[in-house]
Scaffold this motif. Structure first.
Motif, PDB file in Angstrom:
ATOM      1  N   SER A  12      20.471 -11.492   6.275  1.00 23.31           N
ATOM      2  CA  SER A  12      19.995 -10.802   5.077  1.00 23.31           C
ATOM      3  C   SER A  12      18.533 -10.425   5.270  1.00 23.31           C
ATOM      4  O   SER A  12      17.731 -11.236   5.754  1.00 23.31           O
ATOM      5  N   PHE A  13      18.187  -9.184   4.904  1.00 27.75           N
ATOM      6  CA  PHE A  13      16.812  -8.671   5.052  1.00 27.75           C
ATOM      7  C   PHE A  13      16.518  -7.873   3.791  1.00 27.75           C
ATOM      8  O   PHE A  13      17.123  -6.837   3.560  1.00 27.75           O
ATOM      9  N   HIS A  14      15.576  -8.367   2.983  1.00 27.50           N
ATOM     10  CA  HIS A  14      15.234  -7.693   1.729  1.00 27.50           C
ATOM     11  C   HIS A  14      13.742  -7.413   1.665  1.00 27.50           C
ATOM     12  O   HIS A  14      12.916  -8.304   1.906  1.00 27.50           O
ATOM     13  N   ALA A  15      13.412  -6.144   1.341  1.00 28.20           N
ATOM     14  CA  ALA A  15      12.002  -5.774   1.205  1.00 28.20           C
ATOM     15  C   ALA A  15      11.896  -4.450   0.463  1.00 28.20           C
ATOM     16  O   ALA A  15      12.736  -3.559   0.617  1.00 28.20           O
ATOM     17  N   GLY A  16      10.852  -4.342  -0.341  1.00 23.31           N
ATOM     18  CA  GLY A  16      10.540  -3.068  -0.969  1.00 23.31           C
ATOM     19  C   GLY A  16      11.405  -2.709  -2.151  1.00 23.31           C
ATOM     20  O   GLY A  16      12.470  -3.306  -2.390  1.00 23.31           O
ATOM     21  N   THR A  17      10.908  -1.695  -2.892  1.00 24.12           N
ATOM     22  CA  THR A  17      11.614  -1.232  -4.085  1.00 24.12           C
ATOM     23  C   THR A  17      11.796   0.278  -4.128  1.00 24.12           C
ATOM     24  O   THR A  17      12.586   0.781  -4.914  1.00 24.12           O
ATOM     25  N   THR A  18      11.074   0.996  -3.273  1.00 22.59           N
ATOM     26  CA  THR A  18      11.186   2.449  -3.279  1.00 22.59           C
ATOM     27  C   THR A  18      10.789   3.009  -1.919  1.00 22.59           C
ATOM     28  O   THR A  18      10.339   2.273  -1.035  1.00 22.59           O
ATOM     29  N   TRP A  19      10.917   4.327  -1.730  1.00 24.28           N
ATOM     30  CA  TRP A  19      10.822   4.934  -0.411  1.00 24.28           C
ATOM     31  C   TRP A  19       9.403   5.173   0.082  1.00 24.28           C
ATOM     32  O   TRP A  19       9.181   5.361   1.272  1.00 24.28           O
ATOM     33  N   ASN A  20       8.428   5.148  -0.815  1.00 22.93           N
ATOM     34  CA  ASN A  20       7.077   5.534  -0.387  1.00 22.93           C
ATOM     35  C   ASN A  20       6.012   4.479  -0.680  1.00 22.93           C
ATOM     36  O   ASN A  20       4.826   4.793  -0.757  1.00 22.93           O
ATOM     37  N   VAL A  21       6.441   3.238  -0.832  1.00 19.02           N
ATOM     38  CA  VAL A  21       5.502   2.147  -1.096  1.00 19.02           C
ATOM     39  C   VAL A  21       5.744   1.024  -0.087  1.00 19.02           C
ATOM     40  O   VAL A  21       6.869   0.528   0.049  1.00 19.02           O
ATOM     41  N   ILE A  22       4.693   0.662   0.629  1.00 21.50           N
ATOM     42  CA  ILE A  22       4.774  -0.500   1.504  1.00 21.50           C
ATOM     43  C   ILE A  22       4.703  -1.742   0.625  1.00 21.50           C
ATOM     44  O   ILE A  22       3.752  -1.910  -0.140  1.00 21.50           O
ATOM     45  N   PRO A  23       5.690  -2.640   0.711  1.00 26.96           N
ATOM     46  CA  PRO A  23       5.704  -3.806  -0.185  1.00 26.96           C
ATOM     47  C   PRO A  23       4.756  -4.904   0.302  1.00 26.96           C
ATOM     48  O   PRO A  23       4.253  -4.862   1.429  1.00 26.96           O
TER      49      PRO A  23
ATOM     50  N   GLY B 265       0.808  -1.207   0.000  1.00 20.56           N
ATOM     51  CA  GLY B 265       0.000   0.000   0.000  1.00 20.56           C
ATOM     52  C   GLY B 265       0.842   1.257   0.000  1.00 20.56           C
ATOM     53  O   GLY B 265       2.081   1.203  -0.123  1.00 20.56           O
ATOM     54  N   HIS B 266       0.189   2.391   0.190  1.00 18.77           N
ATOM     55  CA  HIS B 266       0.854   3.685   0.206  1.00 18.77           C
ATOM     56  C   HIS B 266       1.484   3.916   1.572  1.00 18.77           C
ATOM     57  O   HIS B 266       0.874   3.620   2.603  1.00 18.77           O
ATOM     58  N   ALA B 267       2.675   4.474   1.576  1.00 21.28           N
ATOM     59  CA  ALA B 267       3.364   4.730   2.838  1.00 21.28           C
ATOM     60  C   ALA B 267       2.595   5.702   3.726  1.00 21.28           C
ATOM     61  O   ALA B 267       2.752   5.681   4.949  1.00 21.28           O
ATOM     62  N   ALA B 268       1.739   6.539   3.109  1.00 21.49           N
ATOM     63  CA  ALA B 268       0.969   7.517   3.881  1.00 21.49           C
ATOM     64  C   ALA B 268      -0.299   6.919   4.482  1.00 21.49           C
ATOM     65  O   ALA B 268      -0.949   7.546   5.316  1.00 21.49           O
ATOM     66  N   VAL B 269      -0.649   5.699   4.034  1.00 25.26           N
ATOM     67  CA  VAL B 269      -1.885   5.076   4.518  1.00 25.26           C
ATOM     68  C   VAL B 269      -1.552   3.661   5.019  1.00 25.26           C
ATOM     69  O   VAL B 269      -2.040   2.662   4.486  1.00 25.26           O
ATOM     70  N   PRO B 270      -0.742   3.541   6.070  1.00 25.16           N
ATOM     71  CA  PRO B 270      -0.319   2.218   6.527  1.00 25.16           C
ATOM     72  C   PRO B 270      -1.461   1.379   7.084  1.00 25.16           C
ATOM     73  O   PRO B 270      -1.372   0.152   7.096  1.00 25.16           O
ATOM     74  N   ASP B 271      -2.555   2.057   7.533  1.00 23.59           N
ATOM     75  CA  ASP B 271      -3.672   1.308   8.100  1.00 23.59           C
ATOM     76  C   ASP B 271      -4.426   0.506   7.051  1.00 23.59           C
ATOM     77  O   ASP B 271      -5.161  -0.436   7.375  1.00 23.59           O
ATOM     78  N   ALA B 272      -4.243   0.876   5.785  1.00 25.46           N
ATOM     79  CA  ALA B 272      -4.892   0.141   4.694  1.00 25.46           C
ATOM     80  C   ALA B 272      -4.004  -0.994   4.180  1.00 25.46           C
ATOM     81  O   ALA B 272      -4.405  -1.718   3.271  1.00 25.46           O
TER      82      ALA B 272
END
Length: 396
Positions: A247-258, A205-212
């Protein structure tokens, strides 16, 4: 073996014989150090070992592997066959020692001292060959590739290297022990090494809407700390266990929850019972933590090498040889590092020992060094260990 034969061996000045070989062994070791080769790439290393042995008139045995050497010294009298093992591969490490014989290959280094192991066992081979008239049995020499990958010992076994072997002996240099000191202990000496992967599934989801969303990064972060309770609260404090997430891998960019996060790590244990319980423990802990965040997990388990487990009788053989050379013997401190020598010990009795080398840094460090004087007691100890082994063990 008669009493007279044993006495002849015990009264030989083995350290002096070994010292006479020292310049030759140092030259060979430094040549390997300058030209390190990685696991299953030890082509030139293999050629050099073969050439050394052939020059000493030591028989090379067939080995259906692209790298590695199998050789044998046959005594004048019938008896069992004892094996001496050295590993020959280097590491993908950029050397920073500044030594005049430092690695000439960028990004590769003998940072674990396998060049030392190889040279010392070659020294023992020379001494045994010169005195083969006294041998009651045979000594097989295993120069094994790919220890660092944990696959070389199994490859040697599958190629028949252990056929007819009654017992096996090997070593690892120990920088924190002085030259002339060896570490010995029966039972577990080095840990089994297994790997795991934990895939945490959430909802992106969107980093600004973590509750969703269901943030797998937060859940995975909690799992990193939580699985340590598999050691601190689910395992007896008398059992040595190490769990490391590396090792810890997650996400592709700064403002998207993967959607997912992936953890990779290793588990090291010393007892088979504990080893077999660890996958279920990690699964249970990770699943429970993830559920608290609304996420789920998938755990994959990768069985690696077993525990180096020293046979008590084999340890006594080495101790007797060390005493005969008047070396200092201390209780070996177990290491959570792994060693595929353990695969041999699953098949036959064996002893793996610490050989003091008085180094400056621990294994795998870019400034790893060792005192080459340790080649003298190293070659002598494995010579006398082989002799005592031929006297003590029963033929396979």
């Amino acid at each position: 073996m008669s009493v007279t034969d044993v006495t002849n061996w015990l009264t030989e000045p083995w350290l002096e014989h070994s010292r006479a070989l020292y310049p030759k062994l140092v030259e060979f070791r430094r040549d390997l150090h300058r030209h390190p080769e990685l696991s299953m790439q030890e082509v030139e290393t293999t050629r050099k070992i073969r050439e050394f042995l052939e020059n000493e008139s030591i028989t090379i045995l067939p080995l259906d592997l692209p790298v590695g050497v199998l050789a044998e010294i046959k005594g004048a009298y019938p008896g069992p066959t004892i094996a001496l093992r050295a590993d020959i591969d280097a590491l993908p490490v950029q050397e920073e020692t500044g030594l005049p014989y430092a690695s000439t290959v960028s990004g590769k280094m003998h940072a674990c001292g396998h060049d030392f192991h190889t040279a010392a066992i070659l020294g023992a081979a020379v001494l045994l060959k010169k005195h083969e008239r006294l041998l009651h049995g045979s000594v097989r020499l295993l120069f094994q590739p790919a220890e660092e990958k944990g696959t070389g010992a199994q490859a040697m076994i599958e190629a028949g290297a252990l056929e007819g072997i009654a017992a096996i002996f090997g070593m690892h240099n120990k920088p924190d022990l002085p030259v002339g000191t060896i570490g010995l202990a029966p039972g577990p000496l080095m840990a089994s090494v297994d790997g795991f992967k934990i895939k945490v599934r959430g909802k992106g989801g969107h980093a600004a809407v973590p509750d969703a969303a269901i943030d797998p990064i937060v859940a995975a972060s909690a799992i990193v700390g939580g699985i340590q309770t598999a050691v601190s609260r689910n395992t007896s404090p008398f059992d040595r266990v190490v769990v490391s997430v590396c090792s810890f891998h997650a996400g592709t960019t700064w403002n998207v929850i993967p959607d997912t996060a992936v953890l990779d790590g290793t588990v090291r244990t010393f007892r088979p019972e504990v080893r077999h319980e660890m996958p279920d423990r990690l699964q249970r802990i990770a699943t429970g933590i993830a559920a608290g965040y609304g996420a789920s997990v998938e755990l994959s388990w990768y069985s690696g090498i077993p525990t180096v487990n020293n046979d008590a009788a084999a340890v006594d053989i080495v101790r007797e040889a060390a005493d005969g050379l008047r070396l200092t013997v201390v209780d070996a401190v177990p290491s959570a590092g792994g060693e595929d020598f353990a695969h041999y010990q699953e098949k036959i009795p064996g002893c793996f020992l610490w050989m003091g080398t008085g180094g400056t840094e621990e294994w795998h460090h870019p400034k790893f060094t060792l005192d080459e004087e340790a080649l003298i007691p190293g070659a002598a100890l494995f010579t006398l260990t082989a002799v005592h082994g031929l006297h003590k063990v029963k033929a396979e």
